[in-house]
Design a protein around this motif. Structure first.
Motif, PDB file in Angstrom:
ATOM      1  N   TYR A  45       0.799  -1.156   0.049  1.00  0.00           N
ATOM      2  CA  TYR A  45      -0.010   0.070   0.015  1.00  0.00           C
ATOM      3  C   TYR A  45       0.836   1.259   0.036  1.00  0.00           C
ATOM      4  CZ  TYR A  45      -3.602  -3.354   0.891  1.00  0.00           C
ATOM      5  OH  TYR A  45      -4.458  -4.307   0.824  1.00  0.00           O
ATOM      6  N   VAL A  62       4.397   3.787   4.938  1.00  0.00           N
ATOM      7  CA  VAL A  62       4.136   4.835   5.608  1.00  0.00           C
ATOM      8  C   VAL A  62       5.718   5.357   6.293  1.00  0.00           C
ATOM      9  CG1 VAL A  62       2.600   5.896   7.427  1.00  0.00           C
ATOM     10  CG2 VAL A  62       1.672   4.029   6.004  1.00  0.00           C
ATOM     11  N   PHE A 115       7.533   4.056   9.889  1.00  0.00           N
ATOM     12  CA  PHE A 115       7.006   2.988  10.372  1.00  0.00           C
ATOM     13  C   PHE A 115       7.885   1.850   9.615  1.00  0.00           C
ATOM     14  CE2 PHE A 115       3.286   5.422  11.005  1.00  0.00           C
ATOM     15  CZ  PHE A 115       2.881   5.118  12.542  1.00  0.00           C
ATOM     16  N   PHE A 132       0.098  10.584  19.644  1.00  0.00           N
ATOM     17  CA  PHE A 132      -1.000   9.917  18.956  1.00  0.00           C
ATOM     18  C   PHE A 132      -2.138   9.944  20.021  1.00  0.00           C
ATOM     19  CE2 PHE A 132       2.290   8.142  16.544  1.00  0.00           C
ATOM     20  CZ  PHE A 132       1.985   8.024  15.083  1.00  0.00           C
ATOM     21  N   GLN A 133      -3.166  10.497  19.472  1.00  0.00           N
ATOM     22  CA  GLN A 133      -4.658  10.491  20.370  1.00  0.00           C
ATOM     23  C   GLN A 133      -5.458   9.519  19.695  1.00  0.00           C
ATOM     24  OE1 GLN A 133      -5.812  14.499  21.019  1.00  0.00           O
ATOM     25  NE2 GLN A 133      -7.950  14.035  21.620  1.00  0.00           N
ATOM     26  N   THR A 134      -6.193   8.891  20.622  1.00  0.00           N
ATOM     27  CA  THR A 134      -7.372   8.140  20.424  1.00  0.00           C
ATOM     28  C   THR A 134      -8.638   8.158  21.453  1.00  0.00           C
ATOM     29  OG1 THR A 134      -8.131   5.908  19.407  1.00  0.00           O
ATOM     30  CG2 THR A 134      -6.636   6.118  21.376  1.00  0.00           C
ATOM     31  N   ASN A 157       4.463  11.001  17.094  1.00  0.00           N
ATOM     32  CA  ASN A 157       3.691  11.165  15.682  1.00  0.00           C
ATOM     33  C   ASN A 157       4.483  12.295  15.225  1.00  0.00           C
ATOM     34  OD1 ASN A 157       1.929  11.307  13.903  1.00  0.00           O
ATOM     35  ND2 ASN A 157       0.341  12.007  14.698  1.00  0.00           N
ATOM     36  N   ARG A 174       7.964   6.757  14.104  1.00  0.00           N
ATOM     37  CA  ARG A 174       6.797   7.137  14.838  1.00  0.00           C
ATOM     38  C   ARG A 174       6.474   5.924  15.873  1.00  0.00           C
ATOM     39  NH1 ARG A 174       4.153   9.837   9.196  1.00  0.00           N
ATOM     40  NH2 ARG A 174       4.415  11.778   9.822  1.00  0.00           N
ATOM     41  N   GLU A 175       6.711   4.749  15.516  1.00  0.00           N
ATOM     42  CA  GLU A 175       6.536   3.755  16.444  1.00  0.00           C
ATOM     43  C   GLU A 175       7.827   3.043  16.710  1.00  0.00           C
ATOM     44  OE1 GLU A 175       3.239   1.008  15.546  1.00  0.00           O
ATOM     45  OE2 GLU A 175       4.019  -0.483  16.717  1.00  0.00           O
ATOM     46  N   ILE A 230       0.451   0.358  14.456  1.00  0.00           N
ATOM     47  CA  ILE A 230      -0.518   1.243  13.924  1.00  0.00           C
ATOM     48  C   ILE A 230      -0.352   1.022  12.533  1.00  0.00           C
ATOM     49  CG2 ILE A 230      -0.792   3.823  13.389  1.00  0.00           C
ATOM     50  CD1 ILE A 230       0.505   4.569  15.733  1.00  0.00           C
ATOM     51  N   GLU A 234      -2.001   1.504   8.275  1.00  0.00           N
ATOM     52  CA  GLU A 234      -3.017   2.762   7.701  1.00  0.00           C
ATOM     53  C   GLU A 234      -4.298   2.074   7.247  1.00  0.00           C
ATOM     54  OE1 GLU A 234      -2.566   4.225   3.977  1.00  0.00           O
ATOM     55  OE2 GLU A 234      -2.339   2.159   3.368  1.00  0.00           O
ATOM     56  N   SER A 259      -5.896   1.663   4.226  1.00  0.00           N
ATOM     57  CA  SER A 259      -6.065   0.664   3.119  1.00  0.00           C
ATOM     58  C   SER A 259      -6.075  -0.957   3.737  1.00  0.00           C
ATOM     59  CB  SER A 259      -4.853   0.679   2.137  1.00  0.00           C
ATOM     60  OG  SER A 259      -4.772   1.920   1.797  1.00  0.00           O
ATOM     61  N   ILE A 260      -5.140  -1.154   4.661  1.00  0.00           N
ATOM     62  CA  ILE A 260      -4.858  -2.520   5.183  1.00  0.00           C
ATOM     63  C   ILE A 260      -6.183  -3.011   5.853  1.00  0.00           C
ATOM     64  CG2 ILE A 260      -3.734  -4.106   6.658  1.00  0.00           C
ATOM     65  CD1 ILE A 260      -1.483  -1.619   6.909  1.00  0.00           C
ATOM     66  N   THR A 300      -6.842   6.534  15.015  1.00  0.00           N
ATOM     67  CA  THR A 300      -5.878   7.810  15.352  1.00  0.00           C
ATOM     68  C   THR A 300      -5.520   8.368  14.028  1.00  0.00           C
ATOM     69  OG1 THR A 300      -3.920   8.665  16.626  1.00  0.00           O
ATOM     70  CG2 THR A 300      -3.955   6.581  15.299  1.00  0.00           C
ATOM     71  N   THR A 301      -4.740   9.675  13.989  1.00  0.00           N
ATOM     72  CA  THR A 301      -4.130  10.283  12.943  1.00  0.00           C
ATOM     73  C   THR A 301      -2.701  10.308  12.688  1.00  0.00           C
ATOM     74  OG1 THR A 301      -6.311  11.566  12.918  1.00  0.00           O
ATOM     75  CG2 THR A 301      -4.272  12.441  11.611  1.00  0.00           C
ATOM     76  N   ILE A 302      -2.468   9.907  11.486  1.00  0.00           N
ATOM     77  CA  ILE A 302      -0.590   9.843  11.351  1.00  0.00           C
ATOM     78  C   ILE A 302      -0.298  11.106  10.827  1.00  0.00           C
ATOM     79  CG2 ILE A 302       1.212   8.576  10.334  1.00  0.00           C
ATOM     80  CD1 ILE A 302      -0.708   6.171  10.163  1.00  0.00           C
ATOM     81  N   ARG A 357      -3.795  11.339   7.584  1.00  0.00           N
ATOM     82  CA  ARG A 357      -3.832  10.175   6.975  1.00  0.00           C
ATOM     83  C   ARG A 357      -4.415   9.233   8.385  1.00  0.00           C
ATOM     84  NH1 ARG A 357       1.166   7.548   4.094  1.00  0.00           N
ATOM     85  NH2 ARG A 357       0.144   5.886   2.984  1.00  0.00           N
ATOM     86  N   LEU A 377      -5.172   1.234  15.123  1.00  0.00           N
ATOM     87  CA  LEU A 377      -4.461   0.133  15.989  1.00  0.00           C
ATOM     88  C   LEU A 377      -4.754  -1.310  15.563  1.00  0.00           C
ATOM     89  CD1 LEU A 377      -4.417   1.900  19.530  1.00  0.00           C
ATOM     90  CD2 LEU A 377      -2.564   1.946  17.619  1.00  0.00           C
TER      91      LEU A 377
END
Lengths: 572, 572
Positions: free
Chosen positions: A25, A28, A31, A146-148, A196, A208-209, B67, B69, B71-72, B148-150, B156, B160
């Motif tokens: 895909y 990103v 990552f 990162f917020q959720t 993030n 980022r992770e 995390i 994205e 599409s997955i 969440t937002t990347i 994006r 999780l």
């Protein structure tokens, strides 16, 4: 021309160490996926870390969630302060870190400038993406957590943890009881943390992770001598103290004992973990010539830390990269959580002998208070008992109103009491490791190309202890029973708890090269002589030397080689 | 009265196995902290799992980000389908799962009912929180992924991961090359997964953040015989097949060979992992009488799975709990990612011998096409070449218009060709383990209370292999050199790679109880005789029997006991 980074990453991708994530895909930024060999290497580095911190230091590991609720990160300061200054290009809409643009244009000290100053500075600079100028677009803060949302209906804000440390702090009370209420004690955590990043462009160096390994060691604020300091007292570690940085000198090469006694490092605890980190990094395969420790300058040091040192590792592409931070964080974190939660976060430290002390007790004169304060007399008396009177009287507060009660309305009686000890808020020593950066550094430092008989031999010189595959078993031919013998040896090696790989395809030279490329330290070749005399060839990756040894001794020899009890030269 | 759950959780909290998370902030439902002993137990269970899947099955572990994205999860179906039916009480605003309320009121098959039907059913039922009726509040879908937002600016959407599996699927192409383009191969992943439960109330059984261990094994769709099936062919495992569930009978106790040959289990691969899972759970300490395997009924089975079995473990509080799922997922996942990403996700399988075949080639008669189709003649000719003509002619499409080209305008020529093999999309066999549920089950099944001389002895009967502390070293007194000798033994045990705990405080009987309670299988006591004859007492947790043995043999004996090479009775 390809630099070392390109070469290492090409090999890492091709052989299954590190892959772009969800590549189908488009992947990103920030990552990565660890492939089969990378995940194995990572686990081994983590296990060496566990050997140092859990088995030897005796600090237990705990495991807290990666999602934390908001209060934790309000207390820790991350909700307010974990942010980068960001600008968005008004032309191409790309986001950039303001400090990175300043750095690229040689503008110093951008970290300390205000948002307004940065907006002004960046006004006429070109956007790195589209080259148009920023035209006065405002620089603003972007929070890096990162917020959720936890549960349905936006009930509760959650954040992905920016560090593993906070889980240990919030478990302080439980940990204290686990360690039977005594200082010092420590706990560690290895796990994912998240940041993030605005626009990460440095592969494994800025993720980022990422995986952190952190130890939080709780010590008495007045006892910062490490009980096992002697273990590292004579170890020499390259130190770039504040003075060496200001004067531009070479790192000091002094013992930890000298570093503490001369005051360069604040205390034994910090010095001990500087030395332990040096030991750990080199055990994992970092090149000792490319490791140094840099002290934080007073203006970059967090305001609460009394001393902080970064382990820096030299990379061909990225320069000196910060991989570990070792800080004396004082009581900053516990104090913050105590304030936010209302819990105490202290340890009761009994005195060797109970101390005698005088306790003051305030006895209200109810005969006088009653007529004067009527319905309020009871409240006044209670407030008085808890007050701290001066010569002028006792100031109390009733229903928001401040009242000064004159000395004639109460009596102060003193009586002797026994004080058994005191409540102390511990200080925290924190060594914090970035596992992904360490792993990349080890890949880079281990990588080598040699010209062997006109061909390039690519080798990863991993220490045997962290090599993802520890032994290759190679039958000269996949027939004539050579395969059966080889598979039996394979089995015995695996029973020894070692990771072995079997390969019977292609010329033996090509198979050696394949194993060299993934850093397998030893290869066992089964040939036609094996059928006669039960011996095999044992090959050393680094020297490419070979010896013959009894097939049934191979598992034991490998175990001793990998544990470092013997070296290959001992066998020659 | 306290049931087994309350007793286990009380012990687990008190002794540092499992704690509420961020307790100082009131904790959050669906999240837990593993304390020092719990994290150690968890790591050991994970390592036993690795021994089964990595060391023995030969499937490498990979590590992908948590995390992912969007599409997955569009491809995997989670964005659309990973949801629970939810209702919010109009009076107290509490959220509930619609199926849970149906269950509590004995309403069957709520899973298969539509949103409208559920809204109607729930209309007059009371809210479990405030007891008011739902009054027609609409039931709706709540997606269970944490979102969440990347990066900045809502660039994006990220989720999780709800399972570790998708990371393995998206790495399929890289993995295929790593395994040198051959089937079967497998990869595993152990790590955090997330499920934003609506209102979790079952402690460690229903977590919002949990640890999965998943294996994805890629096999040829027509070759579902496991290469090592013989290993488990004769193993007897309790199976509740579809028929036993429909007729309410006891589980079948048959061998895996019978299960496959009678068609109860779909194929050897599924049967093999059912048996391996049985082996694994019992190795980790699950009570064999409380483990069974339940086949999914046709209407609960995912539409793509050909067969699916759950390992269920009996809990005193929760009944039969699903802890592992073993499914033949066919090519569902790879097909979905292939469609979403455009990549191929196939393996080229060469035939043993290249096959001869006839290839048809369509040769347009340009002399006739030219005058007839003029400017379009070239396009018609191209479309013809790719068409599949019948006797009546070839149907082609030009600019959206369908045209039938009569046979006289082209010629079909056949020529012989060699076909080397075919592209095959593998099927996936997936054993998927919920580590937290397994850990809880092992705690519960290991827990025991015995009356010993009028006092309650609480014991965790962990198998030595998973016990967080493997040996306790207890000097009878903390003086007279007994402590020095004990610490030396401690050191030697740790050098053997075992986890030992030193305890010198309190009466020896109390120290034994303390160790029993955390499941330490063996204790070594150093007493005054040790000084004379260099022997120590070795105590067995389960039988409470004691023997004397040479102090210097202790590390070797412990290693053999823990690896299961000898039993304590062998020493008596």
């Amino acid at each position: 021309m390809a630099d070392i980074y390109d070469k290492v990453i090409e090999l890492a991708r091709r052989r299954g160490f590190v892959w772009p994530t969800s590549e189908c895909y488009g992947s990103v930024a920030g990552f990565i996926d660890y492939g089969p060999l990378g995940a194995m290497l990572k686990r081994k580095i983590e296990n060496v870390w566990r050997d140092f911190y859990i088995a030897r230091e005796g600090y237990f590991e705990i495991e807290c969630p990666t999602i934390g609720e908001e209060s934790i990160y309000i207390a820790s300061g991350h909700v307010k302060g974990f942010a980068d200054k960001m600008i968005q290009c008004p032309h191409c809409n790309e986001f950039h870190r303001a400090d990175h643009i300043c750095d690229a244009h040689g503008i110093a000290n951008s970290e300390t400038k205000s948002l307004e100053e940065l907006t002004e500075i960046l006004k006429n600079l070109p956007c790195p993406a589209c080259s148009e100028t920023f035209d006065g677009s405002a620089v603003y803060y972007f929070n890096l957590m990162f917020q959720t949302t936890i549960g349905p209906g936006s009930q509760r804000t959650g954040y992905l943890r920016p560090e593993t440390a906070q889980g240990i702090f919030t478990d302080f009370g439980r940990l204290l009881r686990f360690y039977r209420d005594k200082l010092p004690f420590g706990a560690v955590q290895i796990g994912k943390s998240y940041r993030n990043e605005i626009s990460p462009r440095q592969g494994m160096i800025r993720l980022r992770e990422f995986t952190q390994a952190e130890a939080e060691i709780f010590v008495h604020p007045e006892k910062k001598d490490h009980p096992n300091f002697e273990r590292y007292a004579e170890r020499i570690v390259p130190l770039r103290g504040i003075k060496q940085q200001e004067c531009g000198g070479e790192p000091l090469e002094i013992t930890m004992r000298e570093a503490v006694s001369s005051g360069i490092v604040a205390n034994e605890y910090v010095a001990y973990y500087v030395a332990l980190t040096h030991d750990f990094l080199i055990t994992c395969g970092a090149d000792p010539k490319k490791v140094r420790f840099r002290q934080h300058l007073p203006d970059e040091r967090a305001h609460y830390a009394t001393d902080c040192w970064d382990a820096e590792i030299l990379s061909g592409r990225f320069g000196w990269v910060e991989t570990v931070g070792i800080a004396d964080r004082t009581d900053y974190d516990l104090k913050a959580h105590s304030k936010q939660s209302g819990d105490s976060f202290t340890v009761f430290i009994p005195y060797d002998e109970p101390k005698k002390g005088w306790e003051k007790r305030i006895v209200p004169d109810m005969g006088a208070l009653g007529p004067k304060y009527r319905g309020k007399a009871k409240a006044v008396a209670d407030a008085l008992s808890a007050s701290k009177p001066t010569d002028k009287g006792a100031e109390i507060e009733i229903d928001g109103e401040k009242i000064l009660i004159p000395p004639e309305l109460y009596e102060v009686r003193e009586h002797e009491t026994e004080i058994r000890g005191e409540d102390v808020m511990p200080h925290v020593i924190e060594p914090s490791y970035g596992i992904d950066r360490i792993l990349y550094s080890i890949l880079e430092h281990s990588y080598d190309e040699e010209d062997v008989e006109g061909e390039i031999r690519r080798v990863l010189h991993f220490p045997p202890r962290v090599a993802p595959v520890q032994a290759a078993v190679l039958p000269l031919m996949g027939r004539d029973d050579l395969d059966t013998i080889a598979l039996k040896i394979m089995d015995e090696i695996q029973n020894e708890g070692l990771i072995a790989q079997y390969d019977d395809s292609g010329a033996i030279g090509r198979r050696y090269r394949r194993q060299d490329e993934i850093g397998t330290p030893f290869a066992i070749t089964v040939d036609y002589d094996t059928k006669e005399d039960k011996t095999v060839t044992l090959r050393d990756r680094d020297s490419m030397k070979q010896i013959r040894c009894d097939a049934d001794k191979v598992p034991g020899i490998l175990r001793d080689l990998i544990r470092g009890r013997i070296s290959f030269e001992d066998l020659e």
